[in-house]
Design a protein around this motif. Structure first.
Motif, PDB file in Angstrom:
ATOM      1  N   ALA A 228      -7.500   6.996   2.080  1.00 22.82           N
ATOM      2  CA  ALA A 228      -6.041   5.449   2.246  1.00 22.82           C
ATOM      3  C   ALA A 228      -4.893   5.815   2.987  1.00 22.82           C
ATOM      4  O   ALA A 228      -4.843   5.134   3.424  1.00 22.82           O
ATOM      5  CB  ALA A 228      -5.487   5.622   0.336  1.00 22.82           C
TER       6      ALA A 228
ATOM      7  N   SER B 298      -5.315   1.926  -5.833  1.00 28.54           N
ATOM      8  CA  SER B 298      -5.682   2.119  -3.946  1.00 28.54           C
ATOM      9  C   SER B 298      -6.963   1.260  -4.362  1.00 28.54           C
ATOM     10  O   SER B 298      -7.981   0.929  -3.007  1.00 28.54           O
ATOM     11  CB  SER B 298      -5.304   2.781  -3.233  1.00 28.54           C
TER      12      SER B 298
ATOM     13  N   PRO C  53     -10.318  -6.610  -1.633  1.00 28.46           N
ATOM     14  CA  PRO C  53      -9.227  -7.109  -1.172  1.00 28.46           C
ATOM     15  C   PRO C  53      -8.504  -7.882  -0.452  1.00 28.46           C
ATOM     16  O   PRO C  53      -7.320  -8.857  -0.504  1.00 28.46           O
ATOM     17  CB  PRO C  53      -8.870  -6.314   0.225  1.00 28.46           C
TER      18      PRO C  53
ATOM     19  N   HIS D  68       0.764  -1.171   0.172  1.00 31.84           N
ATOM     20  CA  HIS D  68      -0.195  -0.026   0.240  1.00 31.84           C
ATOM     21  C   HIS D  68       0.431   1.410   0.266  1.00 31.84           C
ATOM     22  O   HIS D  68       0.849   2.003  -1.156  1.00 31.84           O
ATOM     23  CB  HIS D  68      -1.147   0.109   1.286  1.00 31.84           C
TER      24      HIS D  68
ATOM     25  N   GLY E 267      -9.055  -1.386  -2.205  1.00 36.51           N
ATOM     26  CA  GLY E 267      -9.913  -1.358  -1.426  1.00 36.51           C
ATOM     27  C   GLY E 267     -10.876  -2.405  -1.155  1.00 36.51           C
ATOM     28  O   GLY E 267     -10.960  -2.699  -0.779  1.00 36.51           O
TER      29      GLY E 267
ATOM     30  N   PRO F  18     -11.640   3.638   5.561  1.00 38.59           N
ATOM     31  CA  PRO F  18     -11.953   2.990   4.449  1.00 38.59           C
ATOM     32  C   PRO F  18     -13.266   3.558   3.048  1.00 38.59           C
ATOM     33  O   PRO F  18     -13.850   4.733   3.738  1.00 38.59           O
ATOM     34  CB  PRO F  18     -13.705   2.392   5.477  1.00 38.59           C
ATOM     35  N   PRO F  19     -13.347   2.630   2.117  1.00 40.57           N
ATOM     36  CA  PRO F  19     -13.087   1.779   2.088  1.00 40.57           C
ATOM     37  C   PRO F  19     -12.042   1.548   0.764  1.00 40.57           C
ATOM     38  O   PRO F  19     -12.406   0.519   0.653  1.00 40.57           O
ATOM     39  CB  PRO F  19     -14.484   2.173   1.126  1.00 40.57           C
ATOM     40  N   PHE F  20     -10.384   2.226   1.058  1.00 39.00           N
ATOM     41  CA  PHE F  20      -9.683   1.987   0.366  1.00 39.00           C
ATOM     42  C   PHE F  20      -8.326   1.137   0.648  1.00 39.00           C
ATOM     43  O   PHE F  20      -8.504   0.545   2.578  1.00 39.00           O
ATOM     44  CB  PHE F  20      -9.316   3.763   0.211  1.00 39.00           C
ATOM     45  N   LEU F  21      -7.479   0.877   0.307  1.00 40.10           N
ATOM     46  CA  LEU F  21      -6.702  -0.038   0.227  1.00 40.10           C
ATOM     47  C   LEU F  21      -5.674   0.239   1.750  1.00 40.10           C
ATOM     48  O   LEU F  21      -5.404  -0.640   2.865  1.00 40.10           O
ATOM     49  CB  LEU F  21      -5.133  -0.451  -0.723  1.00 40.10           C
ATOM     50  N   GLY F  22      -5.750   1.287   2.162  1.00 40.59           N
ATOM     51  CA  GLY F  22      -4.889   1.554   3.670  1.00 40.59           C
ATOM     52  C   GLY F  22      -5.618   1.210   4.491  1.00 40.59           C
ATOM     53  O   GLY F  22      -5.333   1.010   5.917  1.00 40.59           O
ATOM     54  N   LEU F  23      -6.892   1.014   4.671  1.00 42.58           N
ATOM     55  CA  LEU F  23      -7.728   0.360   6.060  1.00 42.58           C
ATOM     56  C   LEU F  23      -7.302  -0.904   6.317  1.00 42.58           C
ATOM     57  O   LEU F  23      -6.975  -1.299   7.599  1.00 42.58           O
ATOM     58  CB  LEU F  23      -8.932   0.353   5.827  1.00 42.58           C
ATOM     59  N   TRP F  24      -6.730  -2.205   5.181  1.00 46.17           N
ATOM     60  CA  TRP F  24      -6.697  -3.392   5.625  1.00 46.17           C
ATOM     61  C   TRP F  24      -5.154  -3.572   6.496  1.00 46.17           C
ATOM     62  O   TRP F  24      -5.396  -4.843   7.129  1.00 46.17           O
ATOM     63  CB  TRP F  24      -6.739  -3.987   4.079  1.00 46.17           C
TER      64      TRP F  24
END
Length: 525
Positions: free
Chosen positions: A401, A481, A488, A354, A485, A406-412
């Protein structure tokens, strides 16, 4: 007395006698492509008008080759190719597992975005001084670090990317660039020296520098004083390369000085090579030593992410702010290394993927904001929403992100790291991740309110129209992203499989020693 020449000699125990298949060449082809393309640009150094037109297709081809390599590793397991036909541990080996393959592919995507952006950002002077050859050489070093199976050659590829980064950093020869380059050079050369000392100490202990060979022999030295000292040396060296506390002050002093596309490549790629090396060495080769040093790594991780976030909140210059956000992200990745479990390492790997995309995009967005507003200073910016709605929307998504919302890749990855920290009872480390994310959100919210939403005080001239060389890389990285996100599963699955391969390196070892090397304790047969 020499033996009779008629005596048959069995070379199969020392040399590779069978020809390599084309699929095996995928292992070395990314590095060969970057070195060859960079050399070709040097040969036509008087035709700088062709440099960008040749470099960008070469980077696009690198993406395709790395994608094919990832597919091969994902479907068939780790792949090894030896140099000079000498079998490991005597010959130099390139060994690619899922961790190295997915890092190489995402790095190539970020570099391609940077190369496209550079078509407009790098002027004639920058091309004359070799931006595109340096970029390709940088990618040769980055990719080589991700695919090598030899610790000394990991050091060599660090040197390759370091040399090319010096050239990129002083591109333009302005006073501010020279000052930043001096700080960057001194601290990175110190880190490189520590790494080289560690390599020498490693060879003195194990008598080999092949990673698979070390993994088979490390069980006999687990937790001893020499290996603890060796682990501490590597942690310090790679922490310095990755810009972790307390050896991170060189990054905010240097990353804001070069051309913005250079800052994007540095922020997206170079610190992640340090994190990659830390994970590869400490998780795969020295897990017991990592456990002994885990509290030190965890404290460094917490201070890195918190001080990075606070530094970003205090900045008025967008480039410096982005540098502190890079540091905050490094703290999150180091937290995964400190946790050390498969979920923790998986979270660190996912965060690295990410961060490569998000930090590259953040610097490119910073450059576009300065182009539209005429300054990198928050005090001078304003009204970007009116001047470019599409750019404002892309920036807003990217800010979410980077903050891990949420809801983007940086969340997970943050969710994964939080769960892993709580699973081992490290509540204070989980709290540090949450507090850092909150401060980062405040810092980016401040940027959006002041630079984008606040009306501009003076009557600014009409915004210059953005070319496709600006729109494509920013939109592409932001789309990455958004897509990963919302969906994922594939990246999370790759990160988990990569972490499992590091925790149990038996498949990695069998790739290097197909004849049957001893498997380390705890590894699957």
């Amino acid at each position: 007395m020499a033996a009779p020449t008629s005596t048959p000699v069995d070379l199969s125990a020392a040399l590779v006698l069978a020809p390599a298949t084309f699929a095996d060449w995928l292992v070395v082809l990314p590095v060969a492509l970057m070195l060859g393309a960079g050399a070709a640009l040097m040969m036509i150094r008087h035709r700088i008008d062709l440099h960008g037109l040749l470099a960008v297709p070469a980077l696009a081809l690198l993406v395709l080759i790395d994608a094919a390599l990832l597919w091969k590793v994902w479907s068939g397991g780790p792949v090894t190719m030896t140099m000079g036909r000498w079998l490991p541990p005597f010959g130099i080996a390139f060994t690619v597992d899922l961790f190295g393959a997915v890092m190489a592919l995402v790095a190539a995507l970020a570099a391609l975005a940077g190369g496209i952006y550079a078509l407009r950002d790098i002027d004639t002077s920058g091309r004359r001084y070799g931006f595109f050859p340096f970029l390709l050489l940088l990618m040769a070093g980055v990719t080589g670090a991700f695919v090598t199976g030899d610790v000394f050659n990991l050091y060599v590829w660090f040197e390759v990317l370091l040399i090319s980064s010096f050239g990129l950093l002083i591109l333009g020869s302005e006073r501010e660039q020279i000052d930043g380059a001096l700080k960057y050079a001194i601290l990175n050369l110190l880190g490189t020296t520590l790494f080289l000392i560690g390599v020498g100490y490693l060879y003195a202990i194990f008598g080999t520098l092949n990673m698979a060979d070390i993994a088979t022999k490390a069980a006999d030295h687990r937790g001893s004083a020499p290996t603890i000292t060796l682990g501490a040396l590597f942690v310090l060296a790679f922490a310095m390369k990755a810009a972790a506390f307390p050896v991170n002050f060189w990054l905010p002093a240097s990353y804001h000085t070069p051309r913005i596309v250079v800052s994007a490549l540095f922020g997206g790629l170079l610190t992640k090579v340090g994190i990659y090396a830390l994970i590869r060495i400490m998780v795969m080769l020295f897990p017991v030593e990592r456990e002994e040093l885990s509290l030190v790594i965890a404290i460094s991780a917490a201070l890195t992410m918190l001080l990075g976030a606070l530094g970003a909140l205090a900045q008025n210059d967008l480039r410096r702010l982005a540098g502190y956000l890079v540091i905050a992200g490094i703290g999150n990745m180091m937290a995964g290394v400190a946790i050390g479990t498969e979920p923790g390492v998986s979270g660190a790997i996912l965060y690295a993927l990410h961060s490569m995309v998000a930090m590259t995009a953040l610097y490119l967005v910073t450059g576009e904001a300065a182009r539209l507003g005429g300054s990198f200073s928050l005090a001078a910016l304003g009204g970007l929403y009116v001047r470019s709605p599409w750019f404002t929307a892309a920036s807003f998504i990217l800010f979410l992100a980077v903050a891990g919302l949420p809801p983007f890749l940086g969340l997970w990855p943050k969710v994964a790291l939080l769960k892993a920290a709580l699973d081992i009872g490290a509540w204070w480390l989980a709290a540090s991740i949450l507090v850092s994310a909150f401060i980062v959100t405040l810092a980016l919210g401040r940027v959006f309110l002041l630079a984008y939403w606040r009306p501009r005080a003076d009557d600014a001239p009409p915004a210059p129209r953005a070319s496709m060389t600006i729109v494509l890389p920013i939109a592409g990285l932001v789309a990455f992203s958004v897509v990963f996100g919302l969906f994922p599963e594939s990246l999370i699955g790759l990160s988990q499989a990569a972490a499992e391969g590091l925790a149990d390196p038996s498949a990695y070892i069998r790739s290097v020693f197909p004849g049957g090397a001893p498997i380390p304790a705890g590894g699957a047969p």
